[in-house]
Design a protein around this motif. Sequence first.
Motif, PDB file in Angstrom:
ATOM      1  N   ASN A 168     -10.067  12.744  55.289  1.00  0.00           N
ATOM      2  CA  ASN A 168      -8.703  13.089  54.874  1.00  0.00           C
ATOM      3  C   ASN A 168      -8.694  13.839  53.546  1.00  0.00           C
ATOM      4  N   TYR A 169      -9.568  13.476  52.638  1.00  0.00           N
ATOM      5  CA  TYR A 169      -9.649  14.175  51.354  1.00  0.00           C
ATOM      6  C   TYR A 169     -10.157  15.607  51.548  1.00  0.00           C
ATOM      7  N   ALA A 170     -11.099  15.777  52.471  1.00  0.00           N
ATOM      8  CA  ALA A 170     -11.574  17.128  52.776  1.00  0.00           C
ATOM      9  C   ALA A 170     -10.461  17.965  53.392  1.00  0.00           C
ATOM     10  N   THR A 171      -9.622  17.317  54.224  1.00  0.00           N
ATOM     11  CA  THR A 171      -8.497  18.036  54.838  1.00  0.00           C
ATOM     12  C   THR A 171      -7.518  18.523  53.775  1.00  0.00           C
ATOM     13  N   VAL A 172      -7.243  17.673  52.774  1.00  0.00           N
ATOM     14  CA  VAL A 172      -6.342  18.073  51.696  1.00  0.00           C
ATOM     15  C   VAL A 172      -6.879  19.304  50.976  1.00  0.00           C
ATOM     16  N   ILE A 173      -8.147  19.298  50.661  1.00  0.00           N
ATOM     17  CA  ILE A 173      -8.750  20.406  49.928  1.00  0.00           C
ATOM     18  C   ILE A 173      -8.781  21.679  50.770  1.00  0.00           C
ATOM     19  N   ASP A 174      -9.017  21.525  52.084  1.00  0.00           N
ATOM     20  CA  ASP A 174      -9.199  22.699  52.948  1.00  0.00           C
ATOM     21  C   ASP A 174      -7.886  23.273  53.474  1.00  0.00           C
ATOM     22  N   ASP A 175      -6.910  22.401  53.787  1.00  0.00           N
ATOM     23  CA  ASP A 175      -5.691  22.852  54.469  1.00  0.00           C
ATOM     24  C   ASP A 175      -4.632  23.388  53.516  1.00  0.00           C
ATOM     25  N   VAL A 176      -4.641  22.960  52.272  1.00  0.00           N
ATOM     26  CA  VAL A 176      -3.679  23.467  51.292  1.00  0.00           C
ATOM     27  C   VAL A 176      -4.457  23.897  50.048  1.00  0.00           C
ATOM     28  N   PRO A 177      -3.916  24.849  49.301  1.00  0.00           N
ATOM     29  CA  PRO A 177      -4.594  25.263  48.053  1.00  0.00           C
ATOM     30  C   PRO A 177      -4.428  24.197  46.970  1.00  0.00           C
ATOM     31  N   PHE A 178      -5.125  23.069  47.156  1.00  0.00           N
ATOM     32  CA  PHE A 178      -4.940  21.926  46.277  1.00  0.00           C
ATOM     33  C   PHE A 178      -5.249  22.267  44.828  1.00  0.00           C
ATOM     34  N   ILE A 179      -6.319  22.996  44.593  1.00  0.00           N
ATOM     35  CA  ILE A 179      -6.704  23.334  43.217  1.00  0.00           C
ATOM     36  C   ILE A 179      -5.613  24.172  42.549  1.00  0.00           C
ATOM     37  N   ARG A 180      -5.024  25.104  43.312  1.00  0.00           N
ATOM     38  CA  ARG A 180      -3.934  25.921  42.771  1.00  0.00           C
ATOM     39  C   ARG A 180      -2.740  25.050  42.386  1.00  0.00           C
ATOM     40  N   TYR A 181      -2.367  24.130  43.274  1.00  0.00           N
ATOM     41  CA  TYR A 181      -1.252  23.232  42.982  1.00  0.00           C
ATOM     42  C   TYR A 181      -1.574  22.348  41.773  1.00  0.00           C
ATOM     43  N   PHE A 182      -2.810  21.871  41.690  1.00  0.00           N
ATOM     44  CA  PHE A 182      -3.213  21.023  40.577  1.00  0.00           C
ATOM     45  C   PHE A 182      -3.106  21.776  39.249  1.00  0.00           C
ATOM     46  N   LEU A 183      -3.594  23.016  39.221  1.00  0.00           N
ATOM     47  CA  LEU A 183      -3.527  23.815  37.993  1.00  0.00           C
ATOM     48  C   LEU A 183      -2.077  24.128  37.625  1.00  0.00           C
ATOM     49  N   ASN A 184      -1.241  24.380  38.646  1.00  0.00           N
ATOM     50  CA  ASN A 184       0.177  24.618  38.370  1.00  0.00           C
ATOM     51  C   ASN A 184       0.828  23.383  37.739  1.00  0.00           C
ATOM     52  N   SER A 185       0.548  22.198  38.301  1.00  0.00           N
ATOM     53  CA  SER A 185       1.088  20.963  37.742  1.00  0.00           C
ATOM     54  C   SER A 185       0.583  20.734  36.334  1.00  0.00           C
ATOM     55  N   LEU A 186      -0.691  21.031  36.112  1.00  0.00           N
ATOM     56  CA  LEU A 186      -1.269  20.845  34.784  1.00  0.00           C
ATOM     57  C   LEU A 186      -0.587  21.753  33.766  1.00  0.00           C
ATOM     58  N   LEU A 187      -0.355  23.009  34.144  1.00  0.00           N
ATOM     59  CA  LEU A 187       0.304  23.949  33.241  1.00  0.00           C
ATOM     60  C   LEU A 187       1.741  23.522  32.955  1.00  0.00           C
ATOM     61  N   ILE A 188       2.493  23.225  34.011  1.00  0.00           N
ATOM     62  CA  ILE A 188       3.907  22.862  33.845  1.00  0.00           C
ATOM     63  C   ILE A 188       4.039  21.590  33.018  1.00  0.00           C
ATOM     64  N   THR A 189       3.228  20.582  33.327  1.00  0.00           N
ATOM     65  CA  THR A 189       3.303  19.317  32.608  1.00  0.00           C
ATOM     66  C   THR A 189       2.911  19.475  31.150  1.00  0.00           C
ATOM     67  N   THR A 190       1.863  20.250  30.887  1.00  0.00           N
ATOM     68  CA  THR A 190       1.404  20.440  29.513  1.00  0.00           C
ATOM     69  C   THR A 190       2.463  21.146  28.672  1.00  0.00           C
ATOM     70  N   VAL A 191       3.007  22.243  29.194  1.00  0.00           N
ATOM     71  CA  VAL A 191       4.008  23.005  28.439  1.00  0.00           C
ATOM     72  C   VAL A 191       5.256  22.154  28.199  1.00  0.00           C
ATOM     73  N   LEU A 192       5.739  21.483  29.244  1.00  0.00           N
ATOM     74  CA  LEU A 192       6.943  20.670  29.089  1.00  0.00           C
ATOM     75  C   LEU A 192       6.716  19.509  28.122  1.00  0.00           C
TER      76      LEU A 192
END
Length: 284
Positions: free
Chosen positions: A65-89
């Motif tokens: 299931n963890y491999a599916t998350v990484i492969d089926d959606v751009p998880f790293i992109r979403y993670f970096l977006n959350s990191l940026l938004i959370t850090t700035v806010l």
Amino acid sequence: MARSTLFASKPSVTPGTLFGYASMVVIAAIVLVPIAFILLTSLKERPDIYTEPVQWIPDPFTAENYATVIDDVPFIRYFLNSLLITTVLTVVQVVLGIITAFALVFLHYPGRRIVFLFVVASLMVPNQVTVISNYALVAELNWRNTFAGIIIPLAGVAFGTFLMRNHFASLPREIVESAHLDGTGPFRLLFRILLPMSWPTVVAFTLITIVTEWNQYLWPFLMADTASVAPLPVGLTLLQNNEGSTNWGPVMAGTILTMIPILIVFLILQKQMIKGLTAGAVKG
């Protein structure tokens, strides 16, 4: 006589103590059982998720299931977006909250109490009430599907201002008066005297802000049309529909991956957060 005195001094277990322990166990179960269920489900194969009665322990354990998350959606992109938004806010809200609270407590100007009343009143307004007006304004500015459109409307600091204002108001006035007698200016007073005394409260404010902004869903969902700006809570909704049905294994795995960064931050800062949230109560 000494022996009887020794035994008599031992604390007895009262009904109130038993009730307190029982309450702690119940609350812990309410919090931990769902998390354990999510974690165990994320480690199951798909057929085992839908068995009746529920099979709690995965057999066998799988990381598919963890491999599916990484492969089926751009998880790293979403993670970096959350990191940026959370850090700035977090940076914006903490800085603005501290400065605003300092102005409400230590600067004297007409209408100061009225300003604070507006801050308190804004805490009573649900965020959903302002969604339509904010959406219309952001759309008019052509900020949809941009980080600015997600971040700027969420940069309000009412809670942080309220928390820091109450903390600053509880500090000994003698220290502030001594600083004024020494000719200390406002910025030096804030950064050299007040903030070092307020570190636990600032950490508590920071941690609460991190958790809140990391889990933001509604507003980013309305603003983000593509993976380029979507944070994790929005991006992982793509896992909920797979060929007409929900594949709960990857959804649970994505939930666990989303929780891990916040758990790490909380474990690092929990002692300071507890000190910050209890400091006012102890002083009172």
